[in-house]
Design an enzyme around this catalytic site. Sequence first.
Site, short mmCIF file in Angstrom:
data_model
loop_
_atom_site.label_atom_id
_atom_site.label_comp_id
_atom_site.label_asym_id
_atom_site.label_seq_id
_atom_site.Cartn_x
_atom_site.Cartn_y
_atom_site.Cartn_z
N ASP A 103 3.36 -18.53 16.98
CA ASP A 103 3.87 -18.40 15.62
C ASP A 103 5.38 -18.64 15.66
O ASP A 103 6.12 -17.86 16.26
CB ASP A 103 3.56 -16.99 15.10
CG ASP A 103 4.01 -16.79 13.66
OD1 ASP A 103 4.75 -17.66 13.13
OD2 ASP A 103 3.62 -15.77 13.06
N ALA A 145 16.74 -27.08 2.14
CA ALA A 145 17.85 -26.59 2.98
C ALA A 145 17.39 -26.32 4.40
O ALA A 145 18.11 -26.60 5.37
CB ALA A 145 18.43 -25.32 2.36
N ASN A 173 7.21 -30.85 14.46
CA ASN A 173 6.48 -31.17 13.22
C ASN A 173 6.09 -29.93 12.43
O ASN A 173 6.03 -29.97 11.20
CB ASN A 173 5.22 -31.97 13.58
CG ASN A 173 4.27 -32.11 12.40
OD1 ASN A 173 4.49 -32.91 11.49
ND2 ASN A 173 3.22 -31.30 12.37
N LYS A 217 15.15 -27.87 6.03
CA LYS A 217 15.01 -29.16 6.72
C LYS A 217 16.36 -29.84 6.91
O LYS A 217 16.57 -30.53 7.91
CB LYS A 217 14.06 -30.06 5.92
CG LYS A 217 12.62 -29.61 5.92
CD LYS A 217 11.94 -29.92 7.25
CE LYS A 217 10.44 -29.71 7.18
NZ LYS A 217 9.76 -30.07 8.44
N ILE A 242 3.53 -37.94 1.97
CA ILE A 242 2.55 -38.46 2.94
C ILE A 242 1.19 -37.84 2.64
O ILE A 242 1.10 -36.61 2.45
CB ILE A 242 2.96 -38.11 4.40
CG1 ILE A 242 4.38 -38.59 4.71
CG2 ILE A 242 1.95 -38.68 5.39
CD1 ILE A 242 4.60 -40.08 4.70
N TYR A 244 13.25 -24.97 0.96
CA TYR A 244 12.56 -25.93 1.83
C TYR A 244 13.52 -27.06 2.20
O TYR A 244 13.67 -27.40 3.38
CB TYR A 244 11.31 -26.49 1.13
CG TYR A 244 10.66 -27.63 1.86
CD1 TYR A 244 9.95 -27.41 3.04
CD2 TYR A 244 10.77 -28.94 1.39
CE1 TYR A 244 9.36 -28.47 3.72
CE2 TYR A 244 10.18 -30.00 2.07
CZ TYR A 244 9.48 -29.76 3.23
OH TYR A 244 8.90 -30.81 3.91
N1 LIG Z 1 3.00 -34.38 3.82
C1 LIG Z 1 4.17 -34.69 3.31
O1 LIG Z 1 4.24 -35.22 2.19
C2 LIG Z 1 5.45 -34.42 4.07
C3 LIG Z 1 6.62 -35.08 3.66
C4 LIG Z 1 7.81 -34.85 4.35
C5 LIG Z 1 7.82 -33.98 5.42
N2 LIG Z 1 6.67 -33.35 5.79
C6 LIG Z 1 6.74 -32.41 6.93
O2 LIG Z 1 5.83 -32.86 7.91
C7 LIG Z 1 5.29 -31.75 8.61
C8 LIG Z 1 3.77 -31.80 8.59
O3 LIG Z 1 3.34 -31.82 7.26
P1 LIG Z 1 1.80 -31.87 6.84
O4 LIG Z 1 1.73 -32.39 5.47
O5 LIG Z 1 1.02 -32.53 7.91
O6 LIG Z 1 1.51 -30.29 6.72
P2 LIG Z 1 0.49 -29.29 7.39
O7 LIG Z 1 -0.86 -29.90 7.50
O8 LIG Z 1 0.62 -28.03 6.62
O9 LIG Z 1 1.04 -29.10 8.88
C9 LIG Z 1 2.06 -28.22 9.17
C10 LIG Z 1 1.64 -27.37 10.34
O10 LIG Z 1 2.72 -26.44 10.60
C11 LIG Z 1 2.15 -25.32 11.16
N3 LIG Z 1 2.89 -24.10 10.84
C12 LIG Z 1 3.19 -23.58 9.62
N4 LIG Z 1 3.80 -22.39 9.76
C13 LIG Z 1 3.89 -22.15 11.10
C14 LIG Z 1 4.40 -21.09 11.87
N5 LIG Z 1 4.92 -19.97 11.33
N6 LIG Z 1 4.32 -21.19 13.21
C15 LIG Z 1 3.76 -22.26 13.78
N7 LIG Z 1 3.25 -23.30 13.12
C16 LIG Z 1 3.31 -23.25 11.78
C17 LIG Z 1 0.74 -25.16 10.61
O11 LIG Z 1 -0.06 -24.75 11.70
P3 LIG Z 1 -1.42 -23.87 11.52
O12 LIG Z 1 -2.25 -24.64 10.55
O13 LIG Z 1 -1.99 -23.77 12.88
O14 LIG Z 1 -1.01 -22.53 10.97
C18 LIG Z 1 0.41 -26.55 10.07
O15 LIG Z 1 -0.70 -27.14 10.71
C19 LIG Z 1 5.90 -30.50 7.96
O16 LIG Z 1 7.03 -30.07 8.71
C20 LIG Z 1 6.32 -31.00 6.59
O17 LIG Z 1 7.39 -30.25 6.05
C21 LIG Z 1 5.49 -33.55 5.15
#
Ligand SMILES: NC(=O)c1ccc[n+]([C@@H]2O[C@H](COP(=O)([O-])OP(=O)(O)OC[C@H]3O[C@@H](n4cnc5c(N)ncnc54)[C@H](OP(=O)(O)O)[C@@H]3O)[C@@H](O)[C@H]2O)c1
Length: 260
Positions: A63, A167, A91, A169, A198, A165
């Site tokens: 975590d 800030a 990530n 990042k 995405i 969020y």
């Molecule tokens: N999708 C978009 O449009 C987009 C755009 C720009 C940037 N991003 C960034 O890209 C990354 C991935 O995004 P995604 O859309 O693929 O989201 P996602 O499926 O929610 O993946 C993020 C992962 O982060 C993990 N996480 C969250 N809180 C955590 C914690 N306290 N400790 C450890 N792990 C934690 C979760 O793991 P668990 O499921 O195991 O809890 C989750 O699988 C993120 O950093 C997001 O901000 C996404």
Amino acid sequence: MAPASGPRAVLVTGSARGIGRAVAMAFAQQGDRVAVHVRSAVDEGRKTVDSLPGTGHALVVADLGEADQSAGLPAAAEEALGEPVTVLVNNAGIATSADLAHPPATTDPSTWQRHWETYLRVNTLGTAVVTHAMTRRLVELGLPGRVISIGTRGVHKGEPDFPAYAASKAALHAMDASLAVALAPHGIAVATVAPGFIETERVADKLASPAGDEIRGGSPFGRVGRPEEVASAVLWLASPEAVWASGATLDLNGASHLRP
Ligand SMILES: NC(=O)c1ccc[n+]([C@@H]2O[C@H](COP(=O)([O-])OP(=O)(O)OC[C@H]3O[C@@H](n4cnc5c(N)ncnc54)[C@H](OP(=O)(O)O)[C@@H]3O)[C@@H](O)[C@H]2O)c1
């Protein structure tokens, strides 16, 4: 300066699904060994490990909201993979969700503070602690390496409903730029990618809702990005040819937001 040739030990945080899983897959497809990190999605993470081509991949759990777990993650990945992690992809993160929205004009002060603390604790501090532990280990061993963080377009475009969020990042973008300078003498290159929208599982409902058309219309390509498009950029940034991109922030937003 280039990482040693041959398979590398790669840690991708938050890689059970979404962008992280696509990144894990891209490294595995080129022959690297990947530590798939999860917090809660243990079963999904196991499936992801099993789906990766090649051998020697592993699942690690931590975590990132808990500093001691963040600090121990690279060592856990090293133990699971049998060699030090030389490529870290930051990530994992708490992304935007209806629960965590806090538009300035309507959010009460205690909620506002709580959301700031949540985003900063995980996205900024947790990621910084993992990065520190991983790069310290590389310096101790005298190994070159790579750190690539998944930032966001929101740092530059703004996130009106999620200022914390953006800030949290922005702090990563700035951390990576600073570390790129500090760690270059140790052969460690650091870069950031800043994706726009995405299509991951997390946002599938939103994209299927009436808001989906507006989101897709944000790019002149008329669509949102794909996890594989982020993964291929990360793979390149981790390649020997990309060392000179250290310190860069790479926009991956389909021309939906341009900056000088
Ligand atoms: N999708 C978009 O449009 C987009 C755009 C720009 C940037 N991003 C960034 O890209 C990354 C991935 O995004 P995604 O859309 O693929 O989201 P996602 O499926 O929610 O993946 C993020 C992962 O982060 C993990 N996480 C969250 N809180 C955590 C914690 N306290 N400790 C450890 N792990 C934690 C979760 O793991 P668990 O499921 O195991 O809890 C989750 O699988 C993120 O950093 C997001 O901000 C996404």
